[in-house]
Design a protein around this motif. Sequence first.
Motif, short mmCIF file in Angstrom:
data_model
loop_
_atom_site.label_atom_id
_atom_site.label_comp_id
_atom_site.label_asym_id
_atom_site.label_seq_id
_atom_site.Cartn_x
_atom_site.Cartn_y
_atom_site.Cartn_z
N ASN A 1 0.90 -1.15 0.00
CA ASN A 1 0.00 0.00 0.00
C ASN A 1 0.93 1.20 0.00
OD1 ASN A 1 -1.63 2.19 0.62
ND2 ASN A 1 -3.02 0.98 1.87
N LYS A 2 1.26 1.68 -1.17
CA LYS A 2 2.33 2.66 -1.25
C LYS A 2 1.91 3.88 -2.04
CE LYS A 2 5.72 2.13 -3.96
NZ LYS A 2 6.99 1.65 -4.55
N SER A 3 2.60 4.98 -1.80
CA SER A 3 2.34 6.21 -2.54
C SER A 3 3.05 6.17 -3.88
CB SER A 3 2.82 7.42 -1.73
OG SER A 3 2.05 7.58 -0.56
N SER A 4 2.49 6.90 -4.83
CA SER A 4 3.04 6.95 -6.17
C SER A 4 2.96 8.38 -6.67
CB SER A 4 2.28 5.99 -7.09
OG SER A 4 2.79 6.04 -8.41
N HIS A 5 3.52 8.63 -7.82
CA HIS A 5 3.42 9.93 -8.45
C HIS A 5 3.48 9.75 -9.97
CE1 HIS A 5 7.81 9.29 -8.11
NE2 HIS A 5 7.88 9.95 -9.25
N ILE A 6 3.06 10.76 -10.70
CA ILE A 6 3.06 10.72 -12.16
C ILE A 6 4.48 10.98 -12.66
CG2 ILE A 6 2.18 11.78 -14.26
CD1 ILE A 6 -0.35 12.52 -12.71
N VAL A 7 4.98 10.09 -13.50
CA VAL A 7 6.32 10.28 -14.08
C VAL A 7 6.23 10.71 -15.54
CG1 VAL A 7 7.41 8.65 -12.50
CG2 VAL A 7 6.52 7.81 -14.68
N ALA A 8 5.09 10.49 -16.18
CA ALA A 8 4.89 10.92 -17.56
C ALA A 8 3.38 10.94 -17.83
CB ALA A 8 5.58 9.99 -18.55
N ASP A 9 2.96 11.85 -18.68
CA ASP A 9 1.54 11.86 -19.04
C ASP A 9 1.34 12.41 -20.44
OD1 ASP A 9 0.65 14.84 -18.99
OD2 ASP A 9 1.65 14.64 -17.07
N ASP A 10 0.23 12.03 -21.01
CA ASP A 10 -0.22 12.53 -22.30
C ASP A 10 -1.70 12.86 -22.12
OD1 ASP A 10 -1.06 13.03 -24.85
OD2 ASP A 10 -0.41 11.13 -25.71
N ARG A 11 -1.94 14.07 -21.66
CA ARG A 11 -3.32 14.45 -21.30
C ARG A 11 -4.24 14.47 -22.51
NH1 ARG A 11 -2.63 18.82 -16.33
NH2 ARG A 11 -0.83 17.81 -15.39
N ALA A 12 -3.68 14.81 -23.66
CA ALA A 12 -4.52 14.85 -24.87
C ALA A 12 -5.09 13.48 -25.19
CB ALA A 12 -3.72 15.37 -26.04
N ASN A 13 -4.36 12.41 -24.82
CA ASN A 13 -4.82 11.05 -25.08
C ASN A 13 -5.20 10.32 -23.79
OD1 ASN A 13 -4.59 10.94 -27.98
ND2 ASN A 13 -2.37 10.99 -27.69
N ASP A 14 -5.34 11.06 -22.69
CA ASP A 14 -5.83 10.51 -21.43
C ASP A 14 -4.95 9.36 -20.93
OD1 ASP A 14 -7.53 10.33 -19.22
OD2 ASP A 14 -8.81 8.84 -20.18
N LEU A 15 -3.63 9.56 -20.95
CA LEU A 15 -2.71 8.53 -20.50
C LEU A 15 -1.80 9.07 -19.41
CD1 LEU A 15 -1.56 6.95 -23.89
CD2 LEU A 15 -3.21 5.99 -22.27
N ALA A 16 -1.45 8.23 -18.45
CA ALA A 16 -0.49 8.59 -17.41
C ALA A 16 0.35 7.38 -17.08
CB ALA A 16 -1.21 9.10 -16.16
N ILE A 17 1.59 7.62 -16.73
CA ILE A 17 2.48 6.57 -16.25
C ILE A 17 2.92 6.95 -14.85
CG2 ILE A 17 4.65 5.36 -16.64
CD1 ILE A 17 4.34 5.98 -19.62
N LEU A 18 2.76 6.03 -13.92
CA LEU A 18 3.05 6.29 -12.51
C LEU A 18 4.30 5.55 -12.07
CD1 LEU A 18 -0.55 5.72 -11.06
CD2 LEU A 18 0.38 7.80 -12.10
N SER A 19 4.93 6.08 -11.04
CA SER A 19 6.04 5.36 -10.44
C SER A 19 5.50 4.09 -9.79
CB SER A 19 6.72 6.24 -9.38
OG SER A 19 5.82 6.58 -8.33
#
Length: 472
Positions: free
Chosen positions: A303-321
């Motif tokens: 149960n851990k915290s994460s953050h966004i490392v990359a995103d493409d908002r125009a295509n509704d995509l995110a990559i999390l740690s």
Amino acid sequence: MDFGLILCEDRTDGIQNRYGEIMRRTTHSLFLLAATSLAVLLAGCASPNGPLPTDPAGLQQAAERGNPHAANNLGVLYANGNKVPQNFAEAKKWYLYASEHGDPTGELNLGIAYIRGQGTPIDLPEGVKWLHTAADHNMAPAKLELAIMYHAGKGVPHDDVEATRLAQSAALQGLPTAQMYVASIYLDGINLPSDDSLAYQWASIAASKLTGPLATVANKFRDNAAQGLSPTELAAAQTAAAAWKPGADLASLFPPGSPPRPARLRGSGSGFIVGKGGEIATDFHVVPNCREIKLIDPAGKYNKSSHIVADDRANDLAILSGGDFGTRLKIRGTPAVLGESITSYGFPLGPVLSSSGNLTSGTVSAITGMQGNAKSFQITAPEQVGNSGGPVVDETGAVVGLVASKLNALVIAAATGDMSQNVNFAWHIGLLQTLMDQRGISYELGSKGSAKSGVDLASLLQKGTVKIECWR
């Protein structure tokens, strides 16, 4: 299909929007409102010279005598096939006449005609121009149409500041759907700080004016906001909403300088381990403006915290740690194929359904999404709220897409009167590959292999999929 309003609807409070397009780039709350875009056709009740006729012959005579309001109303009849054969080209002709002679409703309807390609080739810049003209003439529906377009980056640059300004202006004029939009902005913290008190007030005002499925959506927004209010704060918000009059702004119960509100769970979704560094792919609308992103293992291993490392908002995509847990899924190097079998996995409806995740199966029923959107494809696998961002895999277990959205049944009921089922979409995996390549995030392509059994697919997806919580 009825593309607009019956003749002589009120221009603000009486609007009964017919919703036509689900836009692809929205947050989890704004998704419920996204279909407000590009579907309103208005007809006025009178001109400065008195009441207008309602029959086609009378309207045409008045229009030919130079009455732009009659010209607009005649265009609405042709667009709806009301008392005359449906003819979008004829409708556009009369909208253009009305617009060139200064009728704001004609400007709105002409803008919609260009954007929808009704009676004319699709021309987004021309449509936006006429919507702006109508908005400058204080047409609240035009402001809302533009707000949604700016939020989505459709025909205009993505600009949440401008979207917020336009939506707030339309809400202050008394447009209930704009008030819903503003409520969702405060719920999600889009360009404004999250504020449950203002979200509650605007949603409550909207709900008091709406009926049917739209009222249900407004009530959902209101009830969501109420969860962040104390009994005293809730009573104050109810009093303020009941006393509101068009043109009057609303005051937050949490003025600047107030102690920070405790973070609370605002929504959840799904994601899957895909990067060689443990990175997790999901939909951006799962994690907008979160104060904290949590990765949850239903088995209790993490149960851990994460953050966004990359995103493409125009295509509704995110990559999390991510981290050193779970099983990394492989990406298929070719797109989904019409008719092929697929399986998806995710964590729908929070604690309501199985806390260990849900496996669903189906087929690729269309290789494009809403209105031919080539970035997504349609699947028959049943999906629910919370599945967004989860993996869609082929029979070998290689990922061919991410669950994008479930076509909201309430929205479709508002648009067509029909409760559509199992209308679900996934993003083509190529979009994620492009994002990862651009950001230098390594992943593994799946090699051609034999089909896995349902049990083996379930085991793989259970190990490679995580639940994502957004706290704000």
